[in-house]
Design an enzyme around this catalytic site. Sequence first.
Site, PDB file in Angstrom:
ATOM      1  CG  ASP A 173     -12.673  -7.375   4.135  1.00 26.44           C
ATOM      2  OD1 ASP A 173     -12.395  -6.537   5.022  1.00 26.44           O
ATOM      3  OD2 ASP A 173     -13.174  -7.059   3.044  1.00 26.44           O
ATOM      4  CG  ASP A 188      -7.329  -4.644   3.062  1.00 24.08           C
ATOM      5  OD1 ASP A 188      -8.358  -4.583   3.739  1.00 24.08           O
ATOM      6  OD2 ASP A 188      -7.174  -4.011   1.997  1.00 24.08           O
ATOM      7  CE1 TYR A 227      -2.699  -3.353   1.022  1.00 21.36           C
ATOM      8  CE2 TYR A 227      -4.353  -1.627   0.912  1.00 21.36           C
ATOM      9  CZ  TYR A 227      -4.013  -2.966   0.921  1.00 21.36           C
ATOM     10  OH  TYR A 227      -4.999  -3.921   0.829  1.00 21.36           O
ATOM     11  CE  LYS A 273       3.345 -18.236   0.201  1.00 24.74           C
ATOM     12  NZ  LYS A 273       2.759 -19.538   0.554  1.00 24.74           N
ATOM     13  CG  ASP A 312      -0.031 -20.442   2.065  1.00 24.89           C
ATOM     14  OD1 ASP A 312       0.501 -20.061   3.121  1.00 24.89           O
ATOM     15  OD2 ASP A 312       0.566 -21.171   1.250  1.00 24.89           O
TER      16      ASP A 312
END
Length: 357
Positions: free
Chosen positions: A239, A235, A132, A178, A211
């Site tokens: 959600d 982010d 971002y 990751k 993941d």
Amino acid sequence: MSTKTHKIGILPGEGIGPEVVDSAMMVLDAVQKVESVRLEYSKGEAGAYCIEKYGTNLPEKTVDLLKGTEACLKGPMTTPEEPGSPRSVAVTLRSIFDLYANVRPSRSLPNVTSLKPGIDMIIVRENTEGLYAGKEFEAAPGVGIALRIITKAASERVVKFALELAAKRRNRLTFVHKGNILKITDGIFKQAVYDKAKSYPDIELEDLHIDIATAQLIKRPESFDVIVTTNLFGDILSDEAAQIVGGLGVAAGANIGDHYGMFEPVHGSAPKYTGQNKVNPIATIEAVKMMLEYLGEKKAAERIGKATVKVLEEGKVLTYDLGGQSKTSDMGRAIAEKVAQSGSSSTYARRIVAPAD
Ligand code: NAD
């Protein structure tokens, strides 16, 4: 009883923003009648609708207005997606005010469909860098590049924030990354966790790749306490976590820096519901509850939290996403009434300071 007045910025936003912000303000009015807290509001303009008028979605005068406040409530806004269009207002404000910790709680609520009972987790998302950072360009026709910036300094401060939070809760911190693929960037993030966690020996650490984290969130959501991760992963995970406990209608977020706090529903402007008085305002009401906690107004915040739970327990006022037919304003009013019922009333009149043109 001493009364403190806090200066608060209000950005109603667009789409369903003004409707959910109105409901949250009903609740804030109610709590000021029964608690000693007082809020002085400055309303500002921001969102895609400003682009035609000001050439930007975040006019300079709105930023100046916010600089004169301690915290703000930001309604959802529409973010244009065309290349070259302005960045999201939320992302710009996070950067201007250095709001490095994005705090997104998810917990099971009465009468709200939850994947499992007893879920109570908080995702802390690094809020200022990662993908971002806004460093995206087309290197050659058809070749797009976005830079994922991860620094030791930004990682360490958000990790410390998450460790402090875990220490006040159940002493469990899951860090999500990751690092098997993004060895350098997520290597820096992981090292920040190892270094900072040395000062918190009582906190149990859990190391998860992004993941598998998305899968474990579905499989055993009740086992998570605090999760810390980088910007994009946070982010997406937040959600997912919101959906696990009932959806975006109940999910709130706090953006915290060392000198300012911005509070918002996690959801966007949901344009298809604009003006219908239909969506759930609880996400925005939870956001103002978090704002009061940030301002040190614990009793007022608790009162709002309890009133929301009570309205949900009774199950008489439920918006469409919770299986009911009540309006946005019905839900706002029901929670405001519950807040007001729980204490003796004092003199209060809403104070809005007109923004200078
Ligand atoms: P959205 O969150 O606006 O809506 C997606 C769907 O979620 C809605 O259609 C609706 O079904 C449901 N929903 C959202 N809020 C709800 C509520 N309060 N009650 C009940 N149901 C609700 O996501 P989107 O459609 O992807 O984005 C719309 C616009 O909002 C885009 O321009 C996007 O960039 C922007 N956005 C802004 C923010 C922000 O201001 N922080 C956050 C996310 C998206």
